[in-house]
Scaffold this motif. Structure first.
Motif, PDB file in Angstrom:
ATOM      1  N   UNK A  22       0.854  -1.295  -0.066  1.00 14.91           N
ATOM      2  CA  UNK A  22      -0.017   0.039  -0.231  1.00 14.91           C
ATOM      3  C   UNK A  22       0.823   1.346   0.122  1.00 14.91           C
ATOM      4  N   UNK A  23       1.996   1.255   0.818  1.00 14.34           N
ATOM      5  CA  UNK A  23       2.979   2.484   0.886  1.00 14.34           C
ATOM      6  C   UNK A  23       3.277   2.855  -0.454  1.00 14.34           C
ATOM      7  N   UNK A  24       3.738   1.644  -1.292  1.00 14.46           N
ATOM      8  CA  UNK A  24       4.462   2.172  -2.601  1.00 14.46           C
ATOM      9  C   UNK A  24       3.228   2.440  -3.643  1.00 14.46           C
ATOM     10  N   UNK A  25       2.299   2.046  -3.517  1.00 14.76           N
ATOM     11  CA  UNK A  25       0.762   2.429  -4.371  1.00 14.76           C
ATOM     12  C   UNK A  25       0.630   3.746  -3.996  1.00 14.76           C
ATOM     13  N   UNK A  26       0.592   4.023  -2.914  1.00 13.32           N
ATOM     14  CA  UNK A  26       0.216   5.354  -2.223  1.00 13.32           C
ATOM     15  C   UNK A  26       1.203   6.254  -2.984  1.00 13.32           C
ATOM     16  N   UNK A  27       2.607   5.987  -2.908  1.00 11.07           N
ATOM     17  CA  UNK A  27       3.703   6.672  -3.672  1.00 11.07           C
ATOM     18  C   UNK A  27       3.315   7.111  -4.968  1.00 11.07           C
ATOM     19  N   UNK A  28       3.092   6.059  -5.516  1.00  5.29           N
ATOM     20  CA  UNK A  28       2.916   6.045  -7.320  1.00  5.29           C
ATOM     21  C   UNK A  28       1.583   7.023  -7.466  1.00  5.29           C
ATOM     22  N   UNK A  29       0.571   7.136  -6.694  1.00  6.96           N
ATOM     23  CA  UNK A  29      -0.469   7.852  -6.969  1.00  6.96           C
ATOM     24  C   UNK A  29      -0.090   9.372  -6.542  1.00  6.96           C
TER      25      UNK A  29
END
Length: 88
Positions: free
Chosen positions: A12-19
């Motif tokens: 989730x943290x990585x996906x949040x960064x991507x967003x």
């Protein structure tokens, strides 16, 4: 345009960064097919505002077109006719 498989949502943290790194939506695939789209709340709010403004502009354009087609009446004249018709 970014496309990620659904299994990447586990991080989730990585996906949040991507967003937050882009204003564009991220397409999530499941079994090789498009399944959902995610984006940051800030990007979503900005997109929603653009849509609201576009809808408002479309309503104004339709109103002008209705006037040009003669589909509207003068409000004062219409109110006078209503008052006369119903004895108001």
């Amino acid at each position: 345009m970014q496309i990620i498989p659904v299994k990447e949502l586990k991080d989730g943290a990585h996906v949040s960064e991507m967003c937050h790194a882009t204003d564009e939506p991220i397409y999530v695939t499941k079994n090789g097919y498009s399944d959902m789209v995610i984006m940051s709340a800030e990007a979503y709010d900005a997109m929603s505002e653009r849509v609201r403004r576009s809808e408002a502009i479309a309503m104004v354009v339709e109103g002008v077109a209705a006037v040009q087609r003669g589909e509207v009446r003068n409000a004062f004249e219409a109110a006078s006719e209503i008052r006369a018709k119903y004895g108001l």
